[in-house]
Write an enzyme that holds these catalytic residues in place. Sequence first.
Site, PDB file in Angstrom:
ATOM      1  N   THR A  54      66.049  77.520 -21.334  1.00 44.32           N
ATOM      2  CA  THR A  54      65.706  76.159 -21.743  1.00 44.32           C
ATOM      3  C   THR A  54      65.549  76.058 -23.256  1.00 44.32           C
ATOM      4  OG1 THR A  54      64.553  75.881 -19.655  1.00 44.32           O
ATOM      5  CG2 THR A  54      64.025  74.295 -21.372  1.00 44.32           C
ATOM      6  N   ASN A  74      69.050  76.864 -16.940  1.00 42.67           N
ATOM      7  CA  ASN A  74      68.159  77.482 -15.971  1.00 42.67           C
ATOM      8  C   ASN A  74      68.158  78.999 -16.089  1.00 42.67           C
ATOM      9  OD1 ASN A  74      66.122  76.795 -14.168  1.00 42.67           O
ATOM     10  ND2 ASN A  74      67.351  77.419 -12.437  1.00 42.67           N
ATOM     11  N   GLU A  93      70.625  74.516 -11.848  1.00 45.05           N
ATOM     12  CA  GLU A  93      69.337  73.866 -11.592  1.00 45.05           C
ATOM     13  C   GLU A  93      69.013  73.843 -10.101  1.00 45.05           C
ATOM     14  OE1 GLU A  93      65.995  72.514 -13.544  1.00 45.05           O
ATOM     15  OE2 GLU A  93      67.818  73.326 -14.384  1.00 45.05           O
ATOM     16  N   ASP A  96      66.120  75.762  -8.725  1.00 44.42           N
ATOM     17  CA  ASP A  96      64.734  75.305  -8.834  1.00 44.42           C
ATOM     18  C   ASP A  96      64.178  74.752  -7.526  1.00 44.42           C
ATOM     19  OD1 ASP A  96      64.421  76.119 -11.409  1.00 44.42           O
ATOM     20  OD2 ASP A  96      64.403  74.133 -12.298  1.00 44.42           O
ATOM     21  N   SER A 126      60.856  70.721 -11.773  1.00 50.30           N
ATOM     22  CA  SER A 126      61.188  71.390 -13.025  1.00 50.30           C
ATOM     23  C   SER A 126      59.940  71.418 -13.891  1.00 50.30           C
ATOM     24  CB  SER A 126      62.301  70.627 -13.747  1.00 50.30           C
ATOM     25  OG  SER A 126      62.508  71.172 -15.031  1.00 50.30           O
ATOM     26  N   SER A 127      59.823  72.471 -14.678  1.00 44.45           N
ATOM     27  CA  SER A 127      58.689  72.553 -15.603  1.00 44.45           C
ATOM     28  C   SER A 127      58.976  71.838 -16.923  1.00 44.45           C
ATOM     29  CB  SER A 127      58.337  74.022 -15.864  1.00 44.45           C
ATOM     30  OG  SER A 127      59.477  74.735 -16.273  1.00 44.45           O
ATOM     31  N   GLY A 147      60.730  77.947 -22.180  1.00 44.50           N
ATOM     32  CA  GLY A 147      60.014  79.128 -21.700  1.00 44.50           C
ATOM     33  C   GLY A 147      59.694  79.135 -20.225  1.00 44.50           C
ATOM     34  N   GLY A 148      60.460  78.433 -19.405  1.00 47.69           N
ATOM     35  CA  GLY A 148      60.255  78.497 -17.957  1.00 47.69           C
ATOM     36  C   GLY A 148      58.864  78.050 -17.562  1.00 47.69           C
TER      37      GLY A 148
END
Length: 191
Positions: A54, A74, A93, A96, A126-127, A147-148
Amino acid sequence: MNLGDPDFVDVSKVISDMLSTNFAQGLKKKINDNKTFDPNYYGGRWDQINDHGTSHLSIIDSERNVVSLTSTINSYFGALMLSPSTGIVLNNEMDDFSIPMKSSSNLTVPPPAPANFIRPGKRPLSSMTPTIVLKDGKVKASVGASGGLYIIAGTTEVFLNYFFLKMDPLSSVLAPRIYHQLIPNIVSYEN
């Protein structure tokens, strides 16, 4: 939490809890300075998906036009496919989504979240949290992170550094960070 695509999952209770002072006070009472408990003690019931790949950018120009943009492929190299017409690496994606599985005898890992199971037309959790902060309709900040699983905490810490600790924008971003997501039960310190 039972978060998922609101077109497929009723998230009204979760959103209500997230915005509730009483709910926040209840969680605060569960914090112990000497110990971290299992996720279910805090209300955690489901496993979290770890994502990668990301980037984020925040821009405010001289006329106060603002952009907060988060983009992801991703995983490393996304779906491992390159568009022949554009040369763009396609994301994965779909990874996820939570994946249904048989019950696990591993009691330390929560099961996948049913609210995030795949369905046609559904968006995965999603974060990514691109954020534009307004006050009285005027732009005050643009913030986000990469950073996930660290994205939400990183975005929050930069926001708090700037607005509450009164750090300048660069110092707000460069300041050391602390991260804990309960699984694994380890505190990470970044500097």
